[in-house]
Enzyme design. Structure first.
Site, PDB file in Angstrom:
ATOM      1  CD  GLU A 199       8.412  -6.037   6.567  1.00 44.33           C
ATOM      2  OE1 GLU A 199       7.650  -5.056   6.663  1.00 44.33           O
ATOM      3  OE2 GLU A 199       8.381  -6.828   5.592  1.00 44.33           O
ATOM      4  CG  PHE A 236      10.544  -8.506  -7.534  1.00 39.59           C
ATOM      5  CD1 PHE A 236       9.718  -7.392  -7.631  1.00 39.59           C
ATOM      6  CD2 PHE A 236      10.199  -9.528  -6.664  1.00 39.59           C
ATOM      7  CE1 PHE A 236       8.567  -7.300  -6.871  1.00 39.59           C
ATOM      8  CE2 PHE A 236       9.038  -9.440  -5.909  1.00 39.59           C
ATOM      9  CZ  PHE A 236       8.225  -8.324  -6.013  1.00 39.59           C
ATOM     10  CD  GLN A 237       9.802  -8.303  -2.662  1.00 41.45           C
ATOM     11  OE1 GLN A 237      10.185  -9.389  -2.258  1.00 41.45           O
ATOM     12  NE2 GLN A 237       8.661  -7.766  -2.278  1.00 41.45           N
ATOM     13  CE  LYS A 285      13.865 -18.033  -2.699  1.00 41.14           C
ATOM     14  NZ  LYS A 285      12.638 -17.687  -3.441  1.00 41.14           N
ATOM     15  CG  MET A 339       7.597  17.420  22.636  1.00 39.84           C
ATOM     16  SD  MET A 339       7.492  18.117  24.300  1.00 39.84           S
ATOM     17  CE  MET A 339       8.129  16.746  25.265  1.00 39.84           C
TER      18      MET A 339
END
Lengths: 153, 565
Positions: free
Chosen positions: B50, B112-113, B162, B474
């Site tokens: 993602e 969940f999630q 959802k 760096m």
């Protein structure tokens, strides 16, 4: 330095969190916060009391304006300022003394129960501080302060 | 006709003329993906992570000037996207990020999630929405695109439960958005513009300080004209590279921590700094108490909160930079006498000659700066350059001959390692006819290397040039300079990926380069391949980015040469 601002916001999901996060993200403490809808509008008024550096506060005001649901930020020093506090005492105290003291601070006894008496007063925050000092000798069982509400003159 | 929330999302994207969505499906966003499967109006590019998807949308937005769109699922989907969103927020890039969420009935149950997605994205978005009722969806979609691209642009996040994407109602896309709480100021105050123009006329040692806002407001043409007419010297921030051509005689180069000596001295000695969409970042100002002590500040910015935030501003102008400059132009044309700045220009030009950006080239070992310069000679002028974050990023900003705005795509504000390659893929998808070259380091490239497969699958041929010094360069440089050479966890030489084999295992073409000739051959060959290419260039391990203003030092205390340390 004490600062009070009113933030007029649209009533929408998460708006309180947005405003409070802005203070938190800049490392600024909120001393008191009151929120309620403004009657007959889709707005709410948040009154925020804080202390700190004027330069940081100027940034906070600008950043608040950047939040999409913020309609207006009012910074005025010419306003009427009130706070409410409720104090619970044991019924064993001298009730007329407590009542007399409460009246000096625009208050009265609001409730008397079997064990406790509850007093509420509405006054300027500094006077509320004084009231809380004055009632110490009655050994308050519980104290609740509402936070300050202001309205511009 | 009634539509589901998921269908409304698709219809809204079509109404907004979205041509590509970068995303990754999952449980809570499946209703929308089911509709994506059925439609043919836009392309969906499946990233491998993602974070990669959001960086692709961001690179697409920076290259095209359009809103980038990214779609992810709930929970780990949106948390993986956060770095990408924060990167876009730091650089004011217009994105719309759509995430799935657990059903409204499950919100708050630690389902969940489930994560508090709007809570997590709130500090790194311009605005965000949790849609609780399908009836609100069309308006929210319209508002999100409007907020992302208007005023000071930025990422906007929409969280979609959802059950909302499954629910049905009538779809009516609003014609326009009118928010009483959000009215960006585009036109600058006429009196403030006149006052600032007067100050420019009166100044003896003025300097234009050009920032990323110049790119966002498409003000490059008018800035070029104003610089040409007034002959006032100019400096650019990292985000503004290319606003002026690299060979513009009035451009002193990049300003700040790794800026040129002339640019930093111009800021230090100026009596008037005219900030054009720049925000006085700490990487530019150095120690703030010592910054531009004798200068008054003209600050033009669309975001009022930027003005006076870091430095005291005498001439504030809130508005869109391009519109403000259009209004200011007549005053400057009439009133400014370019010959007045002759002496000032001479001083600065002398600095330019005395302390040019330079490095000690070698035939034994490849210098990273040489690779960047050589690339500029070989590739076409209208190439898009993306970078990751680190030494190579600064060398690219210093040594690449930029000629146009939107030519350099880099993570400036957040400094996100792993940004460059997925952003290059997004930029390539946005501007297919242009060549895209990504400069990366051996540290940065590992952070999103999985996206090689995305480039392969969708035929997005970008050329990655890895300036490989087997260090987190760096950080190593700072450890050498400020931590007595204690190289804590920055030496990568013990275990290093074989970038050629890694790239080739995912459908790319790889080159290993340790000599100058090999680099030229590899780059020329990569240009003919029409594939993702990885050129792993072994460069001088201990090369430093110079000049350098040590952290929290005044700009004038620059380390110009290596022996300055």
């Amino acid at each position: 330095m004490k600062r009070i601002i009113s933030v007029i916001v649209e009533n929408e999901h998460g708006v309180l969190a947005r405003v409070v996060n802005m203070f938190a993200a800049r490392g600024y403490n909120i001393t008191s916060l009151t929120v309620a809808p403004i009657p007959n509008t889709e707005f709410s008024r948040m009154t925020i009391m804080s202390e700190g550096d004027p330069k940081v506060f100027e940034q906070i005001v600008k950043q608040l304006y950047k939040l999409i649901p913020v309609y207006k930020v009012i910074e005025s020093s010419d306003f009427i300022e009130k706070e409410m506090t409720m104090v619970k005492f044991s019924i064993e105290n001298n009730l007329s003394d407590i009542d007399a003291l409460a009246r000096c601070y625009n208050g009265s006894i609001s409730n008397v129960g079997e064990k406790h008496v509850i007093v509420s007063v509405v006054d300027r925050p500094e006077r509320i501080d004084n009231f809380l000092k004055a009632i110490k000798r009655f050994k308050p069982v519980d104290i609740v302060r509402s936070g300050v509400s202001v309205i511009e003159r | 006709m009634k539509m589901t929330g998921a269908q409304m999302v698709i219809e809204s994207l079509i109404k907004e003329n979205v041509e590509v969505v970068f995303g990754y499906p999952g449980g809570a966003i499946m209703n929308v993906y089911d509709e994506i499967y059925k439609q043919k109006s836009f392309q969906h590019i499946l990233a491998k992570h993602e974070q990669g998807a959001v960086h692709m949308a961001d690179g697409y937005a920076r290259a095209t000037g359009k809103v980038g769109v990214s779609m992810v699922t709930s929970g780990p989907g949106i948390t993986n996207a956060i770095t990408g969103i924060a990167t876009a927020y730091a650089d004011s890039i217009p994105l719309v990020i759509i995430s799935g969420q657990v059903p409204t009935t499950a919100i708050g149950t630690d389902a969940f999630q489930e994560v508090d997605a709007v809570g997590i994205t709130r500090p790194v978005t311009k605005h965000n929405f949790l849609v609780k009722d399908v009836k609100d969806l069309p308006y929210v979609m319209k508002e999100a695109f409007y907020l992302a691209r208007s005023g000071r642009p930025g990422p906007v996040h929409i969280d979609l439960p959802k059950d909302v994407t499954a629910a049905k109602t009538f779809f009516k896309y609003p014609e326009k958005i009118d928010l009483i709480t959000y009215k960006p100021t585009y036109k600058g105050n006429a009196r403030a513009i006149k006052r600032a123009a007067e100050a420019i006329k009166k100044a003896k040692k003025p300097v234009f300080y050009i920032g990323g806002g110049a790119v966002l407001s498409t003000a490059a043409d008018i800035i070029r004209e104003i610089v040409k007419i007034t002959k006032i010297p100019a400096v650019e921030t990292l985000m503004a590279r290319g606003v002026l051509r690299f060979d513009c005689p009035f451009l002193l180069g990049m300003v700040g921590m790794h800026g040129s000596y002339a640019a930093n001295m111009a800021m230090n000695d100026a009596d008037l700094i005219i900030s054009l969409g720049a925000r006085f970042d700490d990487r530019v100002t150095g120690k703030i108490d010592e910054f531009a002590k004798n200068a008054d500040i003209v600050h033009i910015d669309i975001d009022p909160s930027q003005i006076g935030k870091v430095v005291k501003t005498k001439y504030p102008i809130v508005g869109d930079l391009k519109l403000v400059l259009e209004d200011m132009m007549p005053f400057l044309v009439e009133g400014v006498k370019p010959e007045k700045f002759e002496e000032w220009r001479e001083i600065l030009n002398r600095y330019k000659e005395l302390y040019p950006l330079a490095y000690n080239d070698s035939d034994e070992v490849i210098k990273p700066q040489w690779v960047i310069q050589k690339t500029g000679e070989i590739v076409p002028e209208d190439v898009i350059i993306t970078t990751d974050v680190g030494q190579h990023q600064m060398w690219a900003a210093q040594f690449y001959p930029f000629t146009k705005p939107r030519q350099m795509i880099t993570s400036g504000g957040l400094g996100t390692m792993g940004y460059g390659f997925p952003a290059a893929l997004g930029a390539k998808r946005g501007v297919k006819e242009k060549l895209v070259v990504n400069f990366s380091g051996d540290g940065s490239i590992m952070m999103n290397i999985q996206e090689v497969l995305t480039g392969y699958k969708y035929n997005l041929p970008v050329i990655n040039i890895i300036l490989n010094n087997n260090y987190l360069g760096m950080v190593r440089q700072w450890q050498s300079m400020f931590y007595n050479d204690r190289l804590s966890e920055t030496d990568l030489s013990d275990v290093q990926a074989d970038f050629v084999e890694l790239a080739e295992s995912m459908g790319a073409v790889g080159y290993r380069v340790s000599k100058k000739d090999e680099f030229i051959d590899a780059l020329n060959d990569a240009l003919t391949q029409n594939k993702v290419a990885f050129i792993d260039v072994q460069v001088d391990r201990r090369e430093d980015v110079l000049p350098m203003v040590p952290p929290n030092s005044p700009l004038k205390n620059m380390l110009v040469f290596k022996e300055d340390k």
